[in-house]
Design a protein around this motif. Structure first.
Motif, PDB file in Angstrom:
ATOM      1  N   VAL A  81      79.717  33.715  68.626  1.00 49.99           N
ATOM      2  CA  VAL A  81      79.733  34.612  69.788  1.00 49.99           C
ATOM      3  C   VAL A  81      78.329  34.828  70.355  1.00 49.99           C
ATOM      4  CG1 VAL A  81      80.230  36.960  70.559  1.00 49.99           C
ATOM      5  CG2 VAL A  81      81.827  35.782  69.029  1.00 49.99           C
ATOM      6  N   GLN A  82      77.364  35.062  69.465  1.00 47.53           N
ATOM      7  CA  GLN A  82      76.033  35.462  69.908  1.00 47.53           C
ATOM      8  C   GLN A  82      75.024  34.318  69.942  1.00 47.53           C
ATOM      9  OE1 GLN A  82      74.793  38.708  67.401  1.00 47.53           O
ATOM     10  NE2 GLN A  82      76.504  40.038  68.012  1.00 47.53           N
ATOM     11  N   GLY A  83      75.333  33.211  69.276  1.00 43.56           N
ATOM     12  CA  GLY A  83      74.361  32.136  69.155  1.00 43.56           C
ATOM     13  C   GLY A  83      73.425  32.384  67.990  1.00 43.56           C
ATOM     14  N   GLY A  84      72.659  31.377  67.635  1.00 45.81           N
ATOM     15  CA  GLY A  84      71.730  31.511  66.518  1.00 45.81           C
ATOM     16  C   GLY A  84      71.563  30.195  65.788  1.00 45.81           C
ATOM     17  N   GLU A  85      71.124  30.287  64.537  1.00 46.30           N
ATOM     18  CA  GLU A  85      70.815  29.083  63.762  1.00 46.30           C
ATOM     19  C   GLU A  85      72.058  28.535  63.067  1.00 46.30           C
ATOM     20  OE1 GLU A  85      67.927  27.839  60.022  1.00 46.30           O
ATOM     21  OE2 GLU A  85      67.282  29.419  61.435  1.00 46.30           O
ATOM     22  N   LEU A  86      72.302  27.250  63.244  1.00 41.09           N
ATOM     23  CA  LEU A  86      73.457  26.603  62.630  1.00 41.09           C
ATOM     24  C   LEU A  86      73.284  26.513  61.119  1.00 41.09           C
ATOM     25  CD1 LEU A  86      74.117  23.568  65.021  1.00 41.09           C
ATOM     26  CD2 LEU A  86      75.459  25.676  64.838  1.00 41.09           C
ATOM     27  N   PRO A  87      74.387  26.536  60.369  1.00 45.27           N
ATOM     28  CA  PRO A  87      74.306  26.281  58.925  1.00 45.27           C
ATOM     29  C   PRO A  87      73.645  24.926  58.691  1.00 45.27           C
ATOM     30  CG  PRO A  87      76.475  27.105  59.512  1.00 45.27           C
ATOM     31  CD  PRO A  87      75.761  26.838  60.805  1.00 45.27           C
ATOM     32  N   ARG A  88      72.943  24.805  57.589  1.00 45.43           N
ATOM     33  CA  ARG A  88      72.143  23.606  57.329  1.00 45.43           C
ATOM     34  C   ARG A  88      72.981  22.316  57.383  1.00 45.43           C
ATOM     35  NH1 ARG A  88      67.197  22.787  55.226  1.00 45.43           N
ATOM     36  NH2 ARG A  88      66.998  25.037  54.879  1.00 45.43           N
ATOM     37  N   GLU A  89      74.172  22.352  56.794  1.00 47.65           N
ATOM     38  CA  GLU A  89      75.004  21.143  56.758  1.00 47.65           C
ATOM     39  C   GLU A  89      75.455  20.733  58.152  1.00 47.65           C
ATOM     40  OE1 GLU A  89      79.046  19.492  54.500  1.00 47.65           O
ATOM     41  OE2 GLU A  89      78.078  21.351  53.838  1.00 47.65           O
ATOM     42  N   VAL A  90      75.827  21.723  58.964  1.00 48.08           N
ATOM     43  CA  VAL A  90      76.242  21.434  60.340  1.00 48.08           C
ATOM     44  C   VAL A  90      75.060  20.912  61.147  1.00 48.08           C
ATOM     45  CG1 VAL A  90      77.132  22.441  62.476  1.00 48.08           C
ATOM     46  CG2 VAL A  90      78.087  23.147  60.274  1.00 48.08           C
ATOM     47  N   TRP A  93      88.411  18.626  48.542  1.00 50.27           N
ATOM     48  CA  TRP A  93      89.560  18.557  49.450  1.00 50.27           C
ATOM     49  C   TRP A  93      89.397  19.496  50.632  1.00 50.27           C
ATOM     50  CZ3 TRP A  93      93.343  18.901  44.770  1.00 50.27           C
ATOM     51  CH2 TRP A  93      93.510  17.622  44.227  1.00 50.27           C
ATOM     52  N   HIS A  94      88.813  20.658  50.384  1.00 53.41           N
ATOM     53  CA  HIS A  94      88.579  21.612  51.470  1.00 53.41           C
ATOM     54  C   HIS A  94      87.673  20.988  52.530  1.00 53.41           C
ATOM     55  CE1 HIS A  94      88.287  25.441  53.491  1.00 53.41           C
ATOM     56  NE2 HIS A  94      86.974  25.458  53.363  1.00 53.41           N
ATOM     57  N   LYS A  95      86.661  20.269  52.105  1.00 55.23           N
ATOM     58  CA  LYS A  95      85.761  19.612  53.048  1.00 55.23           C
ATOM     59  C   LYS A  95      86.482  18.496  53.798  1.00 55.23           C
ATOM     60  CE  LYS A  95      81.435  20.588  50.590  1.00 55.23           C
ATOM     61  NZ  LYS A  95      80.253  19.991  49.889  1.00 55.23           N
ATOM     62  N   VAL A  96      87.359  17.775  53.107  1.00 55.15           N
ATOM     63  CA  VAL A  96      88.152  16.728  53.764  1.00 55.15           C
ATOM     64  C   VAL A  96      89.014  17.340  54.857  1.00 55.15           C
ATOM     65  CG1 VAL A  96      90.055  15.094  53.431  1.00 55.15           C
ATOM     66  CG2 VAL A  96      88.188  15.168  51.781  1.00 55.15           C
ATOM     67  N   ILE A  97      89.636  18.478  54.557  1.00 53.35           N
ATOM     68  CA  ILE A  97      90.506  19.156  55.514  1.00 53.35           C
ATOM     69  C   ILE A  97      89.699  19.663  56.706  1.00 53.35           C
ATOM     70  CG2 ILE A  97      91.931  21.224  55.836  1.00 53.35           C
ATOM     71  CD1 ILE A  97      92.890  20.806  52.922  1.00 53.35           C
ATOM     72  N   LEU A  98      88.541  20.274  56.454  1.00 51.54           N
ATOM     73  CA  LEU A  98      87.697  20.774  57.546  1.00 51.54           C
ATOM     74  C   LEU A  98      87.248  19.632  58.452  1.00 51.54           C
ATOM     75  CD1 LEU A  98      85.400  23.393  55.762  1.00 51.54           C
ATOM     76  CD2 LEU A  98      87.409  23.825  57.192  1.00 51.54           C
ATOM     77  N   SER A  99      86.860  18.520  57.850  1.00 50.35           N
ATOM     78  CA  SER A  99      86.418  17.362  58.624  1.00 50.35           C
ATOM     79  C   SER A  99      87.555  16.828  59.485  1.00 50.35           C
ATOM     80  CB  SER A  99      85.902  16.271  57.685  1.00 50.35           C
ATOM     81  OG  SER A  99      85.533  15.104  58.407  1.00 50.35           O
ATOM     82  N   ALA A 100      88.766  16.791  58.911  1.00 52.31           N
ATOM     83  CA  ALA A 100      89.921  16.310  59.675  1.00 52.31           C
ATOM     84  C   ALA A 100      90.237  17.247  60.835  1.00 52.31           C
ATOM     85  CB  ALA A 100      91.125  16.164  58.752  1.00 52.31           C
ATOM     86  N   CYS A 101      90.130  18.555  60.603  1.00 48.11           N
ATOM     87  CA  CYS A 101      90.352  19.529  61.678  1.00 48.11           C
ATOM     88  C   CYS A 101      89.334  19.335  62.805  1.00 48.11           C
ATOM     89  CB  CYS A 101      90.265  20.950  61.140  1.00 48.11           C
ATOM     90  SG  CYS A 101      91.689  21.487  60.172  1.00 48.11           S
ATOM     91  N   ALA A 102      88.081  19.138  62.433  1.00 49.65           N
ATOM     92  CA  ALA A 102      87.035  18.930  63.433  1.00 49.65           C
ATOM     93  C   ALA A 102      87.317  17.684  64.252  1.00 49.65           C
ATOM     94  CB  ALA A 102      85.677  18.825  62.747  1.00 49.65           C
ATOM     95  N   GLN A 103      87.794  16.639  63.591  1.00 54.33           N
ATOM     96  CA  GLN A 103      88.039  15.372  64.273  1.00 54.33           C
ATOM     97  C   GLN A 103      89.237  15.443  65.216  1.00 54.33           C
ATOM     98  OE1 GLN A 103      90.797  13.042  63.654  1.00 54.33           O
ATOM     99  NE2 GLN A 103      89.995  11.866  65.380  1.00 54.33           N
ATOM    100  N   CYS A 104      90.324  16.084  64.776  1.00 52.59           N
ATOM    101  CA  CYS A 104      91.574  16.025  65.538  1.00 52.59           C
ATOM    102  C   CYS A 104      91.750  17.199  66.500  1.00 52.59           C
ATOM    103  CB  CYS A 104      92.774  15.924  64.598  1.00 52.59           C
ATOM    104  SG  CYS A 104      93.198  17.440  63.717  1.00 52.59           S
ATOM    105  N   GLY A 105      90.868  18.183  66.455  1.00 54.45           N
ATOM    106  CA  GLY A 105      90.920  19.277  67.416  1.00 54.45           C
ATOM    107  C   GLY A 105      91.638  20.530  66.959  1.00 54.45           C
ATOM    108  N   ARG A 106      92.054  20.591  65.694  1.00 54.25           N
ATOM    109  CA  ARG A 106      92.739  21.790  65.223  1.00 54.25           C
ATOM    110  C   ARG A 106      91.747  22.931  65.031  1.00 54.25           C
ATOM    111  NH1 ARG A 106      97.151  20.432  60.620  1.00 54.25           N
ATOM    112  NH2 ARG A 106      97.498  22.672  60.920  1.00 54.25           N
ATOM    113  N   ASN A 107      92.178  24.131  65.409  1.00 55.19           N
ATOM    114  CA  ASN A 107      91.319  25.306  65.294  1.00 55.19           C
ATOM    115  C   ASN A 107      91.780  26.270  64.212  1.00 55.19           C
ATOM    116  OD1 ASN A 107      89.428  24.645  67.304  1.00 55.19           O
ATOM    117  ND2 ASN A 107      90.876  25.245  68.897  1.00 55.19           N
ATOM    118  N   ARG A 108      92.801  25.876  63.471  1.00 56.24           N
ATOM    119  CA  ARG A 108      93.256  26.667  62.323  1.00 56.24           C
ATOM    120  C   ARG A 108      93.309  25.752  61.107  1.00 56.24           C
ATOM    121  NH1 ARG A 108      94.864  31.743  63.742  1.00 56.24           N
ATOM    122  NH2 ARG A 108      95.233  32.068  65.969  1.00 56.24           N
ATOM    123  N   ILE A 109      92.853  26.264  59.969  1.00 54.40           N
ATOM    124  CA  ILE A 109      92.708  25.455  58.762  1.00 54.40           C
ATOM    125  C   ILE A 109      94.004  25.491  57.946  1.00 54.40           C
ATOM    126  CG2 ILE A 109      91.269  24.980  56.760  1.00 54.40           C
ATOM    127  CD1 ILE A 109      89.818  24.971  59.466  1.00 54.40           C
TER     128      ILE A 109
END
Length: 245
Positions: free
Chosen positions: A15-24, A131-147
């Motif tokens: 919402v406010q902007g700022g520094e991204l997490p290191r991995e991102v 597996w959680h990281k695999v799921i997050l990556s897949a969500c980012a790729q396919c456009g899903r906004n809910r995990i």
């Protein structure tokens, strides 16, 4: 061309902007070679997404502007749970990744009698994190906004108590009768049960039937464990979900 998408759980940052997490930050700047001024999309998994842009890059530190919120949702109206018998690591990753793309609501992993992989203690925790990281990556790729939900159960018996009260419970059994799987529009959640490489044992199949699972072999050909659930998920999305084919 769609903008690069990243999962970021800090909604205040979105919402406010700022520094991204290191991995991102690393993925955006070092892997995708993004520069200052370029736009990206961030989502926290709670619905909707934020369009922002990179303000500054100072070494490994990347700052973004305040995000513009878009309430867009890409979740299927069809609720599906995949209970996947533990199989080889790369196969589990593939199944989870593609199931997310196919709109699965929840992913439950469970060891079965014929599972070669066994997870306990620290090993279980590491695998769940992976597996959680695999799921997050897949969500980012396919456009899903809910995990999608991720759960690990020690036995199939543990799964039965958590099954939705209404819906359709499908057992995908390569030794079952072809055509025994009903893909009619369900009244509730569709639960798919798939065994590991060697399939479920006769005892486990009987237990599944006692727990209300129906179905059998999908089509005339035997599908591998990494194919079966994905094929049925695709068919369900086409018939009852949001594909509209």
């Amino acid at each position: 061309m769609s903008l690069p998408r990243f999962h970021c759980p800090d909604r205040t940052l979105l919402v406010q902007g700022g520094e991204l997490p290191r991995e991102v930050a690393h993925h955006a700047v070092r892997v995708l070679r993004m520069g200052a001024g370029e736009e990206l999309v961030l989502f926290d998994g709670q619905g909707g997404e934020f369009c922002t842009r990179i303000m500054t890059i100072e070494g490994s530190r990347v700052k973004v502007a305040a995000g513009s919120f878009d309430p867009v949702e890409r979740e299927s109206p069809l609720r599906t749970i995949l209970i996947q018998g533990l199989c080889a690591t790369e196969k589990m990753d593939w199944i989870f990744q593609k199931a997310v793309e196919l709109g699965v609501t929840a992913l439950w992993a469970v060891p079965t009698e014929r599972s070669v992989i066994r997870l306990k203690g620290e090993r279980e925790a590491r695998r769940l994190e992976h597996w959680h990281k695999v799921i997050l990556s897949a969500c980012a790729q396919c456009g899903r906004n809910r995990i999608p939900e991720l759960r690990f159960f020690g036995t199939l018996y543990d799964c039965w108590a958590k099954l939705p009260a209404s819906g359709l419970r499908l057992l995908l059994n390569p030794e079952g009768r072809p055509g025994g799987t009903d893909l009619a529009p369900p009244d509730g959640t569709v639960v798919l049960l798939v065994g590991p490489e060697g399939g479920l044992s006769a005892t486990e199949i009987n237990q599944a039937h006692q727990a209300g699972f129906v179905g059998g072999r999908v089509g005339p050909r035997i599908l591998r464990t990494e194919t079966a659930a994905l094929a049925v998920l695709a068919a369900l999305q086409s018939r009852c979900g949001d594909w509209g084919l």
